[in-house]
Design a protein around this motif. Sequence first.
Motif, short mmCIF file in Angstrom:
data_model
loop_
_atom_site.label_atom_id
_atom_site.label_comp_id
_atom_site.label_asym_id
_atom_site.label_seq_id
_atom_site.Cartn_x
_atom_site.Cartn_y
_atom_site.Cartn_z
N PRO A 1 84.77 50.39 5.89
CA PRO A 1 86.17 50.97 5.89
C PRO A 1 87.32 50.31 6.77
O PRO A 1 88.37 50.01 6.34
CB PRO A 1 86.28 52.31 6.07
CG PRO A 1 84.55 52.80 5.94
CD PRO A 1 83.89 51.47 6.12
N VAL A 2 86.83 50.17 7.90
CA VAL A 2 87.78 49.67 9.11
C VAL A 2 88.18 48.35 8.45
O VAL A 2 89.38 47.72 8.67
CB VAL A 2 87.32 49.49 10.42
CG1 VAL A 2 88.11 48.76 11.18
CG2 VAL A 2 87.10 50.85 10.97
N GLN A 3 87.21 47.35 7.96
CA GLN A 3 87.56 46.07 7.51
C GLN A 3 88.51 45.96 6.25
O GLN A 3 89.55 45.18 6.12
CB GLN A 3 86.39 45.13 7.31
CG GLN A 3 85.62 44.55 8.52
CD GLN A 3 84.17 44.23 8.39
OE1 GLN A 3 83.60 44.27 7.37
NE2 GLN A 3 83.81 43.41 9.25
N SER A 4 88.28 46.99 5.54
CA SER A 4 89.20 47.14 4.16
C SER A 4 90.59 47.67 4.57
O SER A 4 91.45 46.99 4.31
CB SER A 4 88.62 48.34 3.38
OG SER A 4 89.24 48.47 2.29
N TRP A 5 90.60 48.44 5.49
CA TRP A 5 91.88 48.82 6.08
C TRP A 5 92.75 47.72 6.64
O TRP A 5 93.74 47.43 6.44
CB TRP A 5 91.89 50.17 7.08
CG TRP A 5 91.51 51.47 6.37
CD1 TRP A 5 91.68 51.81 5.07
CD2 TRP A 5 90.64 52.40 6.91
NE1 TRP A 5 91.17 52.92 5.14
CE2 TRP A 5 90.47 53.61 6.18
CE3 TRP A 5 90.20 52.49 8.43
CZ2 TRP A 5 89.78 54.53 6.41
CZ3 TRP A 5 89.39 53.60 8.67
CH2 TRP A 5 89.41 54.64 7.80
N ALA A 6 91.99 46.97 7.46
CA ALA A 6 92.51 45.74 8.35
C ALA A 6 92.95 44.61 7.18
O ALA A 6 94.04 44.35 7.45
CB ALA A 6 91.62 45.32 9.31
N SER A 7 92.18 44.62 6.05
CA SER A 7 92.74 43.71 5.22
C SER A 7 93.98 44.10 4.40
O SER A 7 94.95 43.34 4.46
CB SER A 7 91.44 43.55 4.17
OG SER A 7 91.93 42.46 3.03
N ARG A 8 94.10 45.17 4.13
CA ARG A 8 95.23 45.84 3.51
C ARG A 8 96.56 45.82 4.42
O ARG A 8 97.52 45.31 4.15
CB ARG A 8 94.85 47.37 2.92
CG ARG A 8 96.10 47.97 2.15
CD ARG A 8 95.89 49.51 1.85
NE ARG A 8 97.06 49.91 1.36
CZ ARG A 8 97.54 50.84 1.70
NH1 ARG A 8 97.35 51.36 3.02
NH2 ARG A 8 98.65 51.43 1.30
#
Length: 186
Positions: A136-143
């Motif tokens: 989730p952190v990587q997904s949020w960081a990408s967005r």
Amino acid sequence: SGRITMTALFQSADEVRRIQRFGYRLKQLQQCWPELARNHKALWLHDAAWQPLREAVEHLLVTYDWGESLVGLNLCLKPALDELVTHHLANTARAQGDHPLAQILGSLREDALWQREWTHALAETVFADTPASRGPVQSWASRWSAIALRAIGPLAAELDVLDAGAEQSVAVRIEGEMRARLSALD
């Protein structure tokens, strides 16, 4: 959670100090140029260069998931904006002979770097404790990194005009720095 709260409160105090320092410097400059920033509200609300940043800030204000909000602000938007202001604007101020502004921004950069450090340390602690949180952190960081880069792009272009001799645009340099910083979370 108490340690996180205290650290976030220290960061909040840094932000208040930042606003105070900008206000003081602006008032000093207005003694020579009284019209400087007189239309600041209209610029924030309507000027094309500021609209992507305003939109990003407004989206952060309604991001109710605490983790996503922290990632969006402390890992993406704030570091990109800090890099633009406390590094690139400071260099421009120095080159233009505004040494007081360059010194103020240099001091604020120390705060910004500390804020990045504590946020990365928190992320590392969370990943060590709960490895499943990495996704989730990587997904949020990408967005949010895409939103952050879009937000600072028009403002970075303003600095590019002042720094015509640079090999790369300010936005490209900030994007590279952001990618390197976020890759440390992988």
